[in-house]
Scaffold this motif. Structure first.
Motif, PDB file in Angstrom:
ATOM      1  N   ASP A   1      83.121  20.187  20.616  1.00  0.00           N
ATOM      2  CA  ASP A   1      83.753  18.911  20.272  1.00  0.00           C
ATOM      3  C   ASP A   1      82.811  17.757  20.588  1.00  0.00           C
ATOM      4  N   PRO A   2      82.871  16.710  19.779  1.00  0.00           N
ATOM      5  CA  PRO A   2      82.013  15.549  20.060  1.00  0.00           C
ATOM      6  C   PRO A   2      82.460  14.823  21.330  1.00  0.00           C
ATOM      7  N   ILE A   3      81.530  14.140  21.932  1.00  0.00           N
ATOM      8  CA  ILE A   3      81.856  13.233  23.029  1.00  0.00           C
ATOM      9  C   ILE A   3      82.399  11.974  22.376  1.00  0.00           C
ATOM     10  N   ARG A   4      83.608  11.604  22.721  1.00  0.00           N
ATOM     11  CA  ARG A   4      84.233  10.418  22.116  1.00  0.00           C
ATOM     12  C   ARG A   4      84.087   9.246  23.077  1.00  0.00           C
TER      13      ARG A   4
ATOM     14  N   GLY B   1      70.824  14.967  21.426  1.00  0.00           N
ATOM     15  CA  GLY B   1      71.143  16.349  21.109  1.00  0.00           C
ATOM     16  C   GLY B   1      72.622  16.674  21.136  1.00  0.00           C
ATOM     17  N   LYS B   2      73.461  15.655  21.335  1.00  0.00           N
ATOM     18  CA  LYS B   2      74.909  15.880  21.404  1.00  0.00           C
ATOM     19  C   LYS B   2      75.603  15.143  20.269  1.00  0.00           C
ATOM     20  N   ASP B   3      76.725  15.694  19.861  1.00  0.00           N
ATOM     21  CA  ASP B   3      77.550  15.067  18.839  1.00  0.00           C
ATOM     22  C   ASP B   3      78.417  13.999  19.506  1.00  0.00           C
TER      23      ASP B   3
ATOM     24  N   ASN C   1      92.845   7.670  21.594  1.00  0.00           N
ATOM     25  CA  ASN C   1      92.065   8.137  20.445  1.00  0.00           C
ATOM     26  C   ASN C   1      90.984   9.134  20.847  1.00  0.00           C
ATOM     27  N   GLY C   2      91.082   9.644  22.065  1.00  0.00           N
ATOM     28  CA  GLY C   2      90.189  10.706  22.515  1.00  0.00           C
ATOM     29  C   GLY C   2      88.980  10.287  23.308  1.00  0.00           C
ATOM     30  N   ALA C   3      88.819   8.990  23.581  1.00  0.00           N
ATOM     31  CA  ALA C   3      87.632   8.540  24.323  1.00  0.00           C
ATOM     32  C   ALA C   3      87.620   9.124  25.734  1.00  0.00           C
ATOM     33  N   GLU C   4      86.448   9.584  26.102  1.00  0.00           N
ATOM     34  CA  GLU C   4      86.209  10.074  27.459  1.00  0.00           C
ATOM     35  C   GLU C   4      85.363   9.075  28.244  1.00  0.00           C
TER      36      GLU C   4
END
Length: 148
Positions: free
Chosen positions: A3-6, A39-41, A68-71
């Motif tokens: 999963d992408p980093i949001r 190198g990360k999504d 909205n998924g932000a970390e």
């Protein structure tokens, strides 16, 4: 890839008409404070202003971003390079971590050379606190010049 980093970006309200070009360029190119994502999504899920001093949106906007998924919340480079630099940036970082349990990164795009030169002459960032706050976005002169 997982999963992408949001993440979300909160900018200083004095730059509320900013189109976000430098932040988005740096995110795309993984420069400045976004270098950590090489190198990360990554997915940008929110972009807002602090709503002006004393930063009323800091109380609410991170929740919207989290919904909205932000970390991670990035406090934009404009908060560091403005005249004067944001006096509440450390508090904002601590508050967002405490209230929302989110990671906070000070900075987005690399500090432009014109701001670096002026703040160096003014001594704005001479304290240990500001050295830490500018560290994620303080790059080499060639990169700083490319963001002028």
């Amino acid at each position: 890839m997982g999963d992408p980093i949001r993440l979300g970006i909160i900018i200083c309200d004095r730059y509320r008409t900013c189109a976000g070009g430098k932040c988005l360029r740096a995110l795309r190119d993984r420069e400045g404070a976004f270098e950590r994502y090489k190198g990360k999504d990554v997915e940008l899920v929110g972009f807002a202003t602090c709503n002006g001093c004393p930063g009323g949106n800091i109380e609410y906007v991170p929740q919207e971003m989290k919904n909205n998924g932000a970390e991670v919340v990035h406090l934009a480079t404009g908060m560091v390079v403005g005249y004067p630099p944001c006096p509440r940036i450390s508090y904002f970082s601590r508050f967002i971590r405490e209230k929302y349990g989110m990671d906070v990164v000070v900075g987005t795009h690399p500090i432009p050379e014109k701001y670096y030169a002026t703040h160096t002459n003014l001594g704005s960032w001479d304290s240990e606190l500001w050295k830490d706050l500018t560290a994620p976005t303080l790059t080499d002169k060639k990169t700083r010049l490319s963001y002028d």
